[in-house]
Scaffold this motif. Structure first.
Motif, short mmCIF file in Angstrom:
data_model
loop_
_atom_site.label_atom_id
_atom_site.label_comp_id
_atom_site.label_asym_id
_atom_site.label_seq_id
_atom_site.Cartn_x
_atom_site.Cartn_y
_atom_site.Cartn_z
N PRO A 50 0.76 -0.76 0.00
CA PRO A 50 0.05 -0.29 0.03
C PRO A 50 0.34 1.53 -0.15
O PRO A 50 2.01 1.31 0.64
N ALA A 51 0.47 2.19 -0.26
CA ALA A 51 0.95 3.46 -0.54
C ALA A 51 1.20 4.51 0.50
O ALA A 51 0.50 4.40 1.45
N PRO A 52 2.17 4.87 1.24
CA PRO A 52 2.11 5.43 2.63
C PRO A 52 1.25 6.82 2.22
O PRO A 52 1.38 7.56 1.20
N ASP A 53 1.03 7.53 3.25
CA ASP A 53 1.07 9.22 4.08
C ASP A 53 2.02 9.67 2.80
O ASP A 53 2.83 9.68 2.89
N VAL A 54 1.26 10.76 2.09
CA VAL A 54 2.07 11.88 1.56
C VAL A 54 2.92 12.91 2.47
O VAL A 54 1.82 12.99 3.37
N SER A 55 4.12 12.78 2.37
CA SER A 55 4.01 13.67 3.60
C SER A 55 5.70 14.49 2.59
O SER A 55 6.23 13.62 2.87
N ALA A 56 5.60 15.09 1.76
CA ALA A 56 7.10 16.16 1.54
C ALA A 56 6.97 16.77 1.83
O ALA A 56 6.70 17.81 2.30
N PRO A 57 8.54 17.74 2.36
CA PRO A 57 8.72 18.81 3.15
C PRO A 57 8.72 19.83 2.40
O PRO A 57 8.33 19.80 1.12
N ASP A 58 8.64 20.69 3.15
CA ASP A 58 8.62 22.30 2.02
C ASP A 58 10.78 22.78 1.74
O ASP A 58 10.93 22.79 2.95
N LEU A 59 10.45 22.87 0.83
CA LEU A 59 11.83 23.38 0.58
C LEU A 59 11.94 25.20 -0.36
O LEU A 59 11.29 25.10 -0.32
N PRO A 60 13.24 25.45 0.51
CA PRO A 60 13.16 26.67 0.37
C PRO A 60 13.85 26.91 -1.29
O PRO A 60 14.46 25.44 -1.39
N GLU A 61 13.49 27.98 -2.20
CA GLU A 61 14.05 27.84 -3.14
C GLU A 61 15.73 28.02 -3.43
O GLU A 61 16.20 27.38 -4.31
N ALA A 62 16.03 28.89 -2.15
CA ALA A 62 17.68 28.77 -2.03
C ALA A 62 17.22 29.64 -0.04
O ALA A 62 16.46 29.45 0.18
N VAL A 63 19.16 29.10 -0.01
CA VAL A 63 19.28 29.22 1.66
C VAL A 63 19.48 30.77 1.64
O VAL A 63 19.89 31.27 0.28
N ALA A 64 18.05 31.69 2.50
CA ALA A 64 18.31 32.96 2.37
C ALA A 64 19.98 32.85 2.99
O ALA A 64 20.60 32.56 3.36
N ALA A 65 20.58 34.31 2.17
CA ALA A 65 21.21 34.94 3.16
C ALA A 65 21.78 34.93 4.37
O ALA A 65 22.96 35.22 4.74
N SER A 66 21.20 35.46 5.17
CA SER A 66 21.29 35.60 6.50
C SER A 66 21.48 34.07 6.96
O SER A 66 22.06 34.43 8.20
N ASP A 67 20.89 33.27 6.75
CA ASP A 67 21.53 31.51 7.23
C ASP A 67 23.39 31.07 6.76
O ASP A 67 23.47 30.06 6.67
N LEU A 68 23.80 31.94 5.75
CA LEU A 68 24.43 31.29 5.11
C LEU A 68 25.80 31.87 6.21
O LEU A 68 25.84 32.77 7.79
N VAL A 69 26.65 30.76 6.27
CA VAL A 69 27.76 30.89 7.88
C VAL A 69 29.03 32.15 6.70
O VAL A 69 29.95 30.97 6.29
N ALA A 70 28.66 32.67 7.33
CA ALA A 70 29.99 34.20 6.84
C ALA A 70 31.30 33.89 7.23
O ALA A 70 32.00 33.99 8.31
N PRO A 71 32.49 33.82 6.54
CA PRO A 71 33.84 33.26 6.22
C PRO A 71 34.17 34.94 6.42
O PRO A 71 33.39 35.84 6.17
#
Lengths: 344, 344, 344
Positions: free
Chosen positions: C155-176
């Motif tokens: 049987p098919a499981p319940d559908v569960s697809a994650p929400d994914l960002p189109e791109a990583v937000a610049a504010s989430d970048l670990v900046a050197p």
């Protein structure tokens, strides 16, 4: 007088003679990376420092087969430059762990000679050991080769062939003591008790070998046997092309055997080995294993005696080995008998 | 405006100009392993830490040729991206040992320019030096290349061609002092006194080169010359295929020369070098050497000035070099003149 | 019962499940050398210890893409052994610098499943993280693959697809924070302000890939997907030959992009990636980039969001991507969206 190395002929080998081979080698993490990249090796014990030190090693060790190929490679210019054939290995023992930074030197003792009835060739037995920079023997094995005589009319020496064990006795194995073997990181929950004598394992995967790969691996070991490198000269040979070093076959088959023998990571001894057929670039290597024997080494560790069979262009679900005539199946490349440690 | 590097044209090179080349490189034991695996190098001095430290080095050193290729590689984007031909080397000196962990930076001074009579190209001379992380010059050499003019109508600069020595003077060699040279480990008992000026040595062995091998080696040195990597573009070139970097030929020929020159391990200077013909994947390299000169450097060490000739698909028992017309034999790839240290 | 790994089928993946993947790997300077030699990578930040430590690193770091391939490689036996297709990447973040000597372990969480309407396959989403020996997450990304069902009637499981960002937000970048960026050593004076959103850069150079090269690279990462290695089995496949691992394409294209993006050395995030077509040995890879976005990270550092497009046998002066039908140009191999740091 020519200064290039003419190699030794049958008459040159005298029982009792010691040969210190050229070019000791300091093995490094660079060798680890290349060995992995050229063979597909992926045992956790030889990949991850954390896994190794958790299980009783001082650091990430060198795979015993890499150390073996390095020691073997050094013997080629002195032992097998004029060899007709590499006939066998026996009584190979891995005695001490080799780590990056260790320097390996190879030394061979001639332990037997026997002229062939044709008067043109003879068999030479040598025991070769690899020593580290502290003079400790890290591995030792017997190998015998058929070598050309320089002069067919030279008299035959007294026959002296060593007694060799069919296999290294389990009591002679240098047993590791694994402290905290993590099955998930090792890649399998199968341990000592899960393997039965007589059990056969198809390793499923195949690995195609390119000229650049086997040449690079063989040079990594500083093995200089011409048949592996010189396409121009080999064009005139029986096969018409370069022949792949048998050690390349051993290491690829061993790496393929990860799939089904994940926790039998540490080779402890080489009991015997036959290169049953030649491998050429473009061929695909497959492998299967058979459990030949088992031995309990300590509370936490056992050993499996394994037959590792490599084939070319022949997936191993039918476990090819020999025909009814007792001869190897034509697709069989290698029949290799060894002990490996495995956690209990 | 395009951001990709257009390279320099003949007009861009002005005598006195200094070019600091991009991408300094920290050389490592990984580079040692790859260099060995790609060239077949097996001198004990560059293979075994024990052998090196016994003979006056602080650790296992980087082969001078590996350091040379790294420094040379960095100059390509600035010097020879628009080069028609690499014309020669001169006055190359290895001044300081390079060890794993050292970082090499390449810097070139333009020391001469001369427009060709066709008005379309010119010759540029540069002196390139490699510096380590302490700002010490580890090697230095002169190279001259023929480069395209950007605009054939631009005026010719004043001619300024440097005076170059035919060979580095023995008194300018930075001499090692070997303390305890072990002939067995080095691979030969031949030393300084055993070699005579005029003596020729056939190195016997051959090495076939694959596309993957020369590309991998050339990228190891971060040499980006397009002709070595781009089969699609090269299909439309004069040769119709990728051309192997000349440094690959030098290193393979040098590695082959181990067989007969085992103890002449350490290159001290590059006197001259001509790439007489192109090498392609699938060809087999052979080599021979001639002793051009000898010099005593200290009580324990001498130097041999050696001509190293590499050929393709032509074993060197007949020592091919030039024909009666003074032109190189068509199978000759390399005519390389260098000094190497050797124990006395 | 067979002991070789059968891999997981669609039914085996349950949202919330954690998979600890086998074979942690200690990365070393040997891996650095091989990565450089196999990809042509030449950013100063990942080549020279001096350059790296001058710019805020503790030592010469591992290229983030090398770390990514190593972590990805470990997931293959558990995630994609029975995969029909690798569908995409998203939300990939490089969180901590990896240095030689660090040991990487890969762990995946199943974050979504969705059966396909054909009832024979399904899509599985996993978030994979790489951890170092201190248990710190060094990188993290989402990947989704199409996997075979073991039993079409399950049987098919319940559908569960994650929400994914189109791109990583610049504010989430670990900046050197680059302290002293040397343009000459980096290879270009172009910095943050010199690049404009919408700008396209042809990277000009081409790199032909050989079987030995992609196999060696893929084994370096301990990625065991059969399609890359088994020519014998692949002879019966749709393409009739070995398929090159997509990570090899990413790294070669990225290395080619040095020519025009010299100072955008440090990859900070992977936003998305599509392997638009297969690459085979003998093909030549070309690449172009487009600046998709820009973000100021600190006083000294900015980030470029870049589209990296790789093609085969198609130089990129015409910037090939998609046709009017919205489908990828048949020569396009890769459409890869990432953030890279660049000095201001």
């Amino acid at each position: 007088m020519t200064k290039s190395n003419p190699g030794h002929y049958f008459e040159d080998f005298k029982p009792g003679m010691e040969l210190v081979h050229a070019t000791p080698l300091t093995v490094s993490t660079g060798d680890l990376s290349l060995y992995r990249a050229l063979t597909g090796s992926r045992h956790a014990l030889y990949s991850a420092e954390t896994f190794a030190t958790t299980n009783g090693f001082d650091a990430l060790p060198i795979d015993p087969l890499l150390a073996f190929h390095v020691v073997f490679g050094k013997t080629v210019p002195d032992i097998s430059l004029n060899a007709v054939a590499n006939l066998g290995y026996a009584d190979g023992k891995f005695l001490k762990t080799v780590y990056p930074g260790d320097t390996l030197t190879a030394i061979s003792d001639v332990i037997g000679v026997k002229e062939n009835s044709n008067g043109k060739t003879g068999v030479v037995w040598v025991r070769t050991r690899g020593e580290n920079q502290h003079g400790e023997t890290v591995l030792s094995y017997v190998r015998w080769v058929m070598v050309h005589k320089k002069d067919p009319s030279s008299p035959a020496p007294d026959v002296s062939a060593p007694d060799l064990p069919e296999a290294v006795a389990a009591s002679d194995l240098v047993a590791p003591s694994y402290r905290d073997w993590n099955s998930a990181l090792a890649g399998s929950s199968w341990r000592y008790d899960d393997y039965q004598v007589g059990e056969k394992i198809d390793h499923v995967d195949g690995m195609t070998v390119e000229e650049a790969e086997h040449q690079t691996a063989t040079r990594l070991y500083q093995n200089t046997a011409k048949v592996h490198f010189d396409a121009h000269a080999q064009a005139g040979s029986r096969f018409g092309k370069r022949l792949i070093y048998g050690g390349v076959v051993i290491s690829i088959a061993r790496a393929l055997s990860f799939n089904g023998l994940e926790s039998a990571a540490q080779m402890l001894a080489i009991n015997a080995g036959t290169h049953a057929g030649p491998l050429f670039a473009g061929d695909t290597v497959y492998a299967w294993s058979e459990v030949l024997d088992k031995a309990e080494l300590s509370d936490g560790t056992g050993a499996l005696r394994l037959r590792l069979v490599a084939t070319k262009n022949h997936p191993c679900s039918d476990f090819p080995l020999k025909g009814e005539d007792g001869k190897y199946h034509p697709d069989v490349l290698l029949d290799f008998d060894y002990w490996a440690a495995i956690p209990r």
